[in-house]
Scaffold this motif. Structure first.
Motif, PDB file in Angstrom:
ATOM      1  N   ALA A  27      14.244  80.814  23.141  1.00 59.83           N
ATOM      2  CA  ALA A  27      15.609  81.273  22.857  1.00 59.83           C
ATOM      3  C   ALA A  27      16.409  80.249  22.080  1.00 59.83           C
ATOM      4  O   ALA A  27      17.295  80.601  21.302  1.00 59.83           O
ATOM      5  N   VAL A  28      16.117  78.979  22.309  1.00 57.86           N
ATOM      6  CA  VAL A  28      16.771  77.878  21.596  1.00 57.86           C
ATOM      7  C   VAL A  28      15.668  76.994  21.046  1.00 57.86           C
ATOM      8  O   VAL A  28      14.784  76.548  21.785  1.00 57.86           O
ATOM      9  N   ASP A  29      15.722  76.737  19.728  1.00 54.61           N
ATOM     10  CA  ASP A  29      14.587  76.104  19.060  1.00 54.61           C
ATOM     11  C   ASP A  29      15.042  74.893  18.245  1.00 54.61           C
ATOM     12  O   ASP A  29      15.515  75.024  17.113  1.00 54.61           O
ATOM     13  N   ASP A  30      14.956  73.710  18.875  1.00 59.47           N
ATOM     14  CA  ASP A  30      15.244  72.445  18.187  1.00 59.47           C
ATOM     15  C   ASP A  30      16.670  72.409  17.636  1.00 59.47           C
ATOM     16  O   ASP A  30      16.896  72.125  16.457  1.00 59.47           O
ATOM     17  N   VAL A  31      17.633  72.663  18.512  1.00 59.02           N
ATOM     18  CA  VAL A  31      19.044  72.725  18.120  1.00 59.02           C
ATOM     19  C   VAL A  31      19.723  71.386  18.397  1.00 59.02           C
ATOM     20  O   VAL A  31      19.607  70.839  19.502  1.00 59.02           O
ATOM     21  N   THR A  32      20.414  70.863  17.413  1.00 61.51           N
ATOM     22  CA  THR A  32      21.221  69.656  17.560  1.00 61.51           C
ATOM     23  C   THR A  32      22.658  69.975  17.168  1.00 61.51           C
ATOM     24  O   THR A  32      22.918  70.443  16.060  1.00 61.51           O
ATOM     25  N   LEU A  33      23.579  69.737  18.103  1.00 59.19           N
ATOM     26  CA  LEU A  33      25.001  70.000  17.892  1.00 59.19           C
ATOM     27  C   LEU A  33      25.808  68.835  18.453  1.00 59.19           C
ATOM     28  O   LEU A  33      25.433  68.249  19.477  1.00 59.19           O
ATOM     29  N   GLU A  34      26.925  68.534  17.805  1.00 61.76           N
ATOM     30  CA  GLU A  34      27.832  67.490  18.273  1.00 61.76           C
ATOM     31  C   GLU A  34      29.264  67.983  18.161  1.00 61.76           C
ATOM     32  O   GLU A  34      29.600  68.694  17.205  1.00 61.76           O
ATOM     33  N   VAL A  35      30.098  67.580  19.126  1.00 62.14           N
ATOM     34  CA  VAL A  35      31.530  67.874  19.024  1.00 62.14           C
ATOM     35  C   VAL A  35      32.285  66.582  19.321  1.00 62.14           C
ATOM     36  O   VAL A  35      31.974  65.859  20.272  1.00 62.14           O
ATOM     37  N   GLY A  36      33.242  66.269  18.448  1.00 64.87           N
ATOM     38  CA  GLY A  36      34.023  65.053  18.595  1.00 64.87           C
ATOM     39  C   GLY A  36      35.290  65.269  19.393  1.00 64.87           C
ATOM     40  O   GLY A  36      35.623  66.386  19.804  1.00 64.87           O
ATOM     41  N   ALA A  37      36.012  64.200  19.636  1.00 65.82           N
ATOM     42  CA  ALA A  37      37.254  64.261  20.395  1.00 65.82           C
ATOM     43  C   ALA A  37      38.272  65.126  19.655  1.00 65.82           C
ATOM     44  O   ALA A  37      38.456  65.005  18.440  1.00 65.82           O
ATOM     45  N   SER A  38      38.915  66.012  20.402  1.00 65.79           N
ATOM     46  CA  SER A  38      39.985  66.890  19.885  1.00 65.79           C
ATOM     47  C   SER A  38      39.512  67.764  18.731  1.00 65.79           C
ATOM     48  O   SER A  38      40.309  68.162  17.885  1.00 65.79           O
ATOM     49  N   GLU A  39      38.228  68.079  18.718  1.00 67.25           N
ATOM     50  CA  GLU A  39      37.651  68.882  17.645  1.00 67.25           C
ATOM     51  C   GLU A  39      37.181  70.219  18.203  1.00 67.25           C
ATOM     52  O   GLU A  39      36.841  70.335  19.377  1.00 67.25           O
ATOM     53  N   THR A  40      37.156  71.229  17.332  1.00 69.33           N
ATOM     54  CA  THR A  40      36.605  72.527  17.698  1.00 69.33           C
ATOM     55  C   THR A  40      35.363  72.789  16.864  1.00 69.33           C
ATOM     56  O   THR A  40      35.433  72.881  15.640  1.00 69.33           O
ATOM     57  N   LEU A  41      34.238  72.877  17.545  1.00 70.59           N
ATOM     58  CA  LEU A  41      32.985  73.266  16.913  1.00 70.59           C
ATOM     59  C   LEU A  41      32.711  74.717  17.272  1.00 70.59           C
ATOM     60  O   LEU A  41      32.575  75.054  18.452  1.00 70.59           O
ATOM     61  N   ALA A  42      32.651  75.578  16.277  1.00 73.84           N
ATOM     62  CA  ALA A  42      32.320  76.984  16.509  1.00 73.84           C
ATOM     63  C   ALA A  42      30.835  77.193  16.273  1.00 73.84           C
ATOM     64  O   ALA A  42      30.273  76.681  15.295  1.00 73.84           O
ATOM     65  N   VAL A  43      30.204  77.939  17.169  1.00 76.47           N
ATOM     66  CA  VAL A  43      28.799  78.304  17.021  1.00 76.47           C
ATOM     67  C   VAL A  43      28.746  79.812  16.856  1.00 76.47           C
ATOM     68  O   VAL A  43      29.160  80.558  17.757  1.00 76.47           O
ATOM     69  N   VAL A  44      28.277  80.273  15.698  1.00 78.17           N
ATOM     70  CA  VAL A  44      28.343  81.692  15.370  1.00 78.17           C
ATOM     71  C   VAL A  44      26.947  82.235  15.073  1.00 78.17           C
ATOM     72  O   VAL A  44      26.012  81.496  14.784  1.00 78.17           O
ATOM     73  N   GLY A  45      26.857  83.549  15.134  1.00 79.70           N
ATOM     74  CA  GLY A  45      25.595  84.218  14.841  1.00 79.70           C
ATOM     75  C   GLY A  45      25.601  85.590  15.472  1.00 79.70           C
ATOM     76  O   GLY A  45      26.440  85.906  16.324  1.00 79.70           O
TER      77      GLY A  45
END
Length: 276
Positions: A27-45
């Motif tokens: 279901a998840v295949d070699d995923v690398t994600l980072e979120v910094g301080a006071s940041e919004t990371l959106a993950v879409v699909g």
């Protein structure tokens, strides 16, 4: 980016299918994600792309088959229970369906203060006072703290979920399709609330969504997932205005758009005298 506050590196999550000896579904295949301080990371699909499975891994609600989860640069993938409790104080989750994520047998005060009890915290202020302050912060009437989830609208119930997430002063809030079950007008109100909370509290968000219009309004960076993998990642403007991947372009092309000429005529139209 400096050291990210929350990161998942080379995450893999497999589920057994067809019995013990059957092939595993990744279901998840070699995923690398980072979120910094006071940041919004959106993950879409699209549905089935692996974005919610990834969110569960980042929140430590599910264990990765391989890969690591880091909090402030520290590997917490195999953290002992005491460290994991601290992790849950730092990283909270707001779920998609507010009603299914709120205990229908508990009143609002008990729901909102549940994380404090789980963490064994004994704040100087009593639970009632903390609950009322949190309700006021998220735009709810503090006098309704003795009511139950079914007595609130969907948007109000989601605000309860947000207040519960804020109870332990987290640094990161993972929003797993947190506005997708709400009416469009209510979505806008909740998004404004999330932005205000980020500004006032310095929160970081991992925002899981399929609605690209919502993402464009809220995100700093965007990761696009398909088939369990991240196929594109970049700043909001880069992904929306100059997407590199065909899959990303197809997602953006599927977003409904108002005909500009029709919209111009609608704004300029004046109703005949005597009509509203």
């Amino acid at each position: 980016m400096n050291t990210p506050i929350l990161a998942g590196r080379n995450l893999v999550r497999e589920y057994a299918t067809g019995g013990r000896r059957g092939p595993a579904f990744r279901a998840v295949d070699d995923v690398t994600l980072e979120v910094g301080a006071s940041e919004t990371l959106a993950v879409v699909g699209e549905s089935g792309s692996g974005k919610s499975s990834t969110a569960r891994l980042l929140a430590r609600l599910d264990e990765p088959t391989s890969g690591t989860i880091e909090l402030d640069g520290e590997d917490v993938t195999s953290a002992p229970p005491a460290r994991l409790r601290t992790f849950r104080r730092t990283v909270q989750v707001v779920f998609q369906d507010p009603y299914s994520s709120l205990n229908p047998r508990h009143d609002v005060e008990k729901i909102i203060t549940a994380p404090l009890r789980y963490q064994g915290l004994s704040p100087r202020k009593g639970g009632t006072q903390i609950c009322k302050e949190l309700m006021e912060r998220v735009g709810l009437n503090p006098d309704h703290s003795t009511r139950y989830p079914h007595q609130f609208s969907g948007g109000q119930a989601q605000r309860i979920g947000i207040a519960r997430a804020l109870a332990v002063n987290p640094k990161v809030v993972i929003c797993d399709e947190a506005v997708s079950a709400l009416d469009v007008s209510v979505q806008a109100q909740v998004i404004d609330l999330l932005r205000d909370l980020q500004r006032d509290l310095g929160l970081s968000y991992v925002f899981i969504a399929h609605d690209l219009a919502v993402v464009r309004r809220l995100a700093d960076r965007v990761a696009v997932m398909s088939g369990g993998r991240v196929v594109e990642q970049g700043s909001r403007d880069q992904v929306f205005d100059a997407p590199r991947e065909e899959y990303t372009r197809a997602l953006l092309a599927a977003v409904p758009r108002i005909n500009p000429e029709w919209e111009r005529r609608r704004r300029e139209w004046t109703p005949p005298e005597g009509q509203d």
